[in-house]
Write an enzyme that holds these catalytic residues in place. Structure first.
Site, PDB file in Angstrom:
ATOM      1  N   GLY A  14       0.805  -1.213   0.000  1.00 39.56           N
ATOM      2  CA  GLY A  14       0.000   0.000   0.000  1.00 39.56           C
ATOM      3  C   GLY A  14       0.838   1.263   0.000  1.00 39.56           C
ATOM      4  CB  THR A  16       0.366   4.084  -4.763  1.00 37.59           C
ATOM      5  OG1 THR A  16      -0.893   3.852  -4.125  1.00 37.59           O
ATOM      6  CG2 THR A  16       0.840   2.813  -5.464  1.00 37.59           C
ATOM      7  N   GLY A  18       0.444   8.504   0.744  1.00 41.48           N
ATOM      8  CA  GLY A  18       0.479   8.639   2.182  1.00 41.48           C
ATOM      9  C   GLY A  18       1.754   8.176   2.837  1.00 41.48           C
ATOM     10  N   GLY A  20       2.894   5.191   3.391  1.00 41.46           N
ATOM     11  CA  GLY A  20       3.590   4.123   2.676  1.00 41.46           C
ATOM     12  C   GLY A  20       4.514   4.642   1.598  1.00 41.46           C
ATOM     13  CE1 TYR A 154      -6.715   2.422  10.537  1.00 40.18           C
ATOM     14  CE2 TYR A 154      -6.895   3.673  12.581  1.00 40.18           C
ATOM     15  CZ  TYR A 154      -6.151   3.267  11.489  1.00 40.18           C
ATOM     16  OH  TYR A 154      -4.847   3.696  11.348  1.00 40.18           O
TER      17      TYR A 154
END
Length: 264
Positions: A14, A16, A18, A20, A154
């Protein structure tokens, strides 16, 4: 501290956007051959091109696959049989009243936020163990220990990651492989900007909206601001290095002092 990850291969799920994306960029800057991951080929290729332009000497590539599914993970394993550094970053979040979260949503959060990392870790740990070196990190959150009322689903998945990382660390005892969780505090990303707007409205200028969000919804923060992704990435790069050889089974906080505990 000069961190040199030359000769190491890193995979960041993940990555691509933020946190990450910034983690991947920092790992590449430290010398690791770094693999970008996202679901869409076009987006992955675009980010790889952007990062290569920013770091012409870095070794950066990408794999388009949805690692929240067994088929997507298999695509990654075929393209990248071994890694030295695994960062389980993939995650989703959105506010929703606890009594309105249906079973389908609970299941999706579990598959994306928890099972994706378990699946990748189970595959790559044996190779790390056999080579006598490896680094695995699960990107957790302050929400793991301070469950937010507005997104219980979450928070619970991030709580699970603390247990998962500790368990895998025990499985790697004495092997030279470390496994840790990183407890990230409220961080300034594209997704969080949308989240903040959903809670405080679109009328305020961003700087004021951020202040209002922290005041109303994250008042425990000692830095009284959103954390920048680079600040999270610095911890990840350190944990990926030789310097962190005795740090394993831990939950390392980069939360701006938000979690009101001395020991996590």
């Amino acid at each position: 501290m000069n961190i040199d990850l030359s000769g190491r291969t890193a995979f960041v799920s993940g990555s691509t956007q933020g946190i990450g994306r910034v983690i991947a960029a920092r790992l590449a800057a430290a010398g690791a051959t770094t693999m970008i991951n996202g679901r869409g080929t076009e987006r992955v290729e675009s980010v790889v091109a952007e990062l290569r332009a920013e770091q012409p000497d870095a070794r950066i590539d990408g794999i388009a696959a949805d690692v929240a599914t067994p088929a997507g993970a298999a695509t990654v394993f075929e393209a990248l049989p071994e890694v030295d550094i695994l960062v389980n970053n993939l995650g989703i979040f959105a506010p929703q009243p606890a009594l309105e979260i249906d079973e389908e949503t609970w299941q999706r959060y579990w598959e994306v936020n928890v099972l994706s990392g378990i699946r990748l870790t189970r595959h790559y740990l044996p190779g790390m163990r056999d080579r006598g070196w490896g680094r695995v990190q699960f990107m957790a959150s302050d929400s793991a220990v301070v469950i937010p009322a507005e997104m219980v689903h979450y928070g619970v998945t991030k709580t699970a990651l603390l247990g998962v990382s500790r368990g895998f660390a025990k499985a790697m005892a004495g092997t030279g492989v470390t496994v840790n969780a990183v407890i990230a505090g409220p961080t300034h990303t594209e997704g969080v900007e949308e989240f903040v707007r959903a809670l405080v409205g679109d009328e305020l200028p961003w700087e004021r909206a951020q202040v209002e969000f922290m005041r109303r919804h994250r008042p425990n923060s000692l830095v009284e601001r959103l954390i920048e992704p680079e600040e999270i990435a610095n911890m990840v790069v350190y944990l990926s290095s030789e310097y962190a050889s005795a740090t394993t089974g831990g939950a390392l906080r980069v939360d701006g002092g938000y979690v009101d505990n001395i020991v996590p």
